[in-house]
Motif scaffolding. Structure first.
Motif, short mmCIF file in Angstrom:
data_model
loop_
_atom_site.label_atom_id
_atom_site.label_comp_id
_atom_site.label_asym_id
_atom_site.label_seq_id
_atom_site.Cartn_x
_atom_site.Cartn_y
_atom_site.Cartn_z
N GLY A 98 58.05 59.21 33.08
CA GLY A 98 56.65 59.54 33.30
C GLY A 98 56.40 60.57 34.37
N ARG A 99 57.46 61.07 35.02
CA ARG A 99 57.23 61.99 36.13
C ARG A 99 57.98 63.30 35.98
NH1 ARG A 99 58.05 59.07 41.73
NH2 ARG A 99 57.24 61.10 42.39
N SER A 100 59.30 63.26 35.88
CA SER A 100 60.04 64.51 35.83
C SER A 100 61.34 64.35 35.04
CB SER A 100 60.37 64.99 37.25
OG SER A 100 61.24 64.07 37.90
N THR A 101 61.90 65.47 34.64
CA THR A 101 63.17 65.47 33.92
C THR A 101 63.89 66.78 34.22
OG1 THR A 101 64.24 65.18 31.77
CG2 THR A 101 62.20 66.46 31.81
N MET A 102 65.20 66.77 34.10
CA MET A 102 65.98 67.95 34.43
C MET A 102 67.27 67.96 33.62
SD MET A 102 68.91 68.80 36.30
CE MET A 102 69.09 67.68 37.68
N ALA A 103 67.73 69.13 33.23
CA ALA A 103 69.02 69.26 32.54
C ALA A 103 69.68 70.55 32.96
CB ALA A 103 68.83 69.23 31.03
N ALA A 145 54.70 68.43 25.69
CA ALA A 145 53.93 67.39 24.99
C ALA A 145 52.96 66.66 25.92
CB ALA A 145 54.88 66.38 24.35
N VAL A 146 53.24 66.68 27.22
CA VAL A 146 52.35 66.01 28.18
C VAL A 146 51.62 67.03 29.05
CG1 VAL A 146 53.66 63.86 28.22
CG2 VAL A 146 54.27 65.69 29.81
N ASP A 147 51.60 68.29 28.56
CA ASP A 147 50.90 69.38 29.26
C ASP A 147 51.43 69.55 30.68
OD1 ASP A 147 49.09 71.46 29.36
OD2 ASP A 147 47.47 70.21 30.16
N GLY A 148 52.76 69.53 30.80
CA GLY A 148 53.39 69.62 32.11
C GLY A 148 53.79 71.02 32.49
N ARG A 149 54.55 71.12 33.54
CA ARG A 149 55.02 72.39 34.08
C ARG A 149 56.54 72.40 34.11
NH1 ARG A 149 50.73 75.72 34.53
NH2 ARG A 149 51.77 76.88 36.20
N ILE A 150 57.13 73.58 34.04
CA ILE A 150 58.58 73.69 34.14
C ILE A 150 58.97 74.76 35.15
CG2 ILE A 150 58.93 72.94 31.75
CD1 ILE A 150 59.76 75.86 31.14
N ALA A 151 60.19 74.64 35.63
CA ALA A 151 60.79 75.66 36.49
C ALA A 151 62.26 75.72 36.11
CB ALA A 151 60.63 75.29 37.96
N TYR A 174 63.08 79.93 39.78
CA TYR A 174 61.80 80.48 39.33
C TYR A 174 60.83 79.34 39.04
CZ TYR A 174 64.50 84.73 38.79
OH TYR A 174 65.31 85.82 39.04
N GLY A 175 59.70 79.37 39.76
CA GLY A 175 58.62 78.45 39.45
C GLY A 175 58.63 77.11 40.16
N ASN A 176 59.61 76.87 41.04
CA ASN A 176 59.69 75.52 41.59
C ASN A 176 58.82 75.28 42.82
OD1 ASN A 176 61.42 77.24 43.02
ND2 ASN A 176 62.65 75.55 43.76
N SER A 177 58.22 76.32 43.38
CA SER A 177 57.33 76.13 44.53
C SER A 177 56.37 77.30 44.61
CB SER A 177 58.14 76.02 45.83
OG SER A 177 57.28 75.89 46.93
N ALA A 178 55.09 77.01 44.58
CA ALA A 178 54.12 78.10 44.55
C ALA A 178 53.85 78.68 45.92
CB ALA A 178 52.81 77.60 43.94
N ALA A 191 52.25 75.51 41.03
CA ALA A 191 53.70 75.61 40.92
C ALA A 191 54.13 75.48 39.46
CB ALA A 191 54.37 74.51 41.74
N GLY A 192 55.20 76.18 39.12
CA GLY A 192 55.77 76.05 37.79
C GLY A 192 55.09 76.93 36.75
#
Length: 246
Positions: free
Chosen positions: A113-118, A141-147, A186-190, A197-198
């Motif tokens: 429900g919060r974050s994922t990484m690969a 799908a959950v209108d999230g952000r990526i970096a 790229y994108g991990n901190s605004a 961010a992201g």
């Protein structure tokens, strides 16, 4: 009379190490632990011990060999980098019926429900880096952000490291490796005044879909199109992170 030769037990090593144990020992000699090796091959540390005590580990030899080679040349040093190198070359165990056996291993790191990484290294990138796609799709799908963090040859980056025209708001300590590669995030901190961010995961999903699901190809083409990476450059490692803004 001549004393009888005792079998190696307890604190001693087996009479002869198998290939999995020999490769593991090279990692241990370099300062990694058995728990680290277990993380590299995606298995439990108790199995790594059985390379030495029970001669197990044949299915992991090729993956361990690649990991050791990359470690020796300095191309992969931390546990996650070694894991990304080894994973595409690990043979999955099969059931008596011939089907691939299920194991307790993860291709991605996730907080429900919060974050994922690969992450993916060059061998996996060359085959499409399939483990990266779910991070983008599920976050979209959950209108999230990526970096993402990109590693390539230093000479292939066209903008001097740390400039805002390359990656506004990211940390300035770009990671430089001994094999002449460099990591840039790229994108991990605004940062103050630089917006959210992201990147919008939904927009990146469209880019990935346009590249047939190949996240690495989408990232590479974006970097070339925006003047960040030289045409024809190869990404050697890629990490994608997704999260839902709070």
């Amino acid at each position: 009379m001549t004393p009888r030769r005792r079998r190696g037990t307890g604190g001693g090593q087996p009479r002869q190490l198998n290939e999995a144990a020999r490769l593991t020992q090279q990692l241990l000699d370099a300062g990694y632990t058995k728990r680290d090796v277990a993380e590299v091959i995606g298995r439990d540390p108790s199995l790594v011990s059985q390379f030495f005590t029970k001669g197990k580990g044949a299915a992991f030899v090729e993956g361990l060999r690649y990991a050791v080679q990359e470690m020796q040349v300095g191309a992969a040093m931390n546990v996650q980098e070694l894991k990304a190198v080894a994973e595409p070359h690990i043979q999955r165990r099969r059931t008596k019926a011939g089907r691939t056996a299920r194991v307790r291993a993860k291709d991605v790191i996730a907080t429900p429900g919060r974050s994922t990484m690969a992450r993916a290294a060059k061998q996996h990138i060359a085959s499409g880096a399939s483990r990266l796609r779910p991070v983008v799709e599920n976050t979209a799908a959950v209108d999230g952000r990526i970096a993402f963090t990109v590693r390539a040859k230093k000479r292939d980056f066209l903008i001097d490291s740390g400039r805002r025209t390359d990656s506004p708001g990211v940390r300035r300590n770009v990671v430089q490796r001994r094999d002449s590669t460099e990591e840039r995030a790229y994108g991990n901190s605004a940062g103050p005044g630089l917006g959210e961010a992201g990147f919008a995961a939904s927009e990146w999903k469209e880019k990935v879909d346009a590249h047939g699901g190949d996240v690495a190809a989408a990232v590479r083409d974006w970097m070339v199109e925006t003047g960040r990476l030289a045409p024809g450059a190869q990404i050697t490692h890629l990490e994608v992170r997704g999260w839902t803004p709070t």
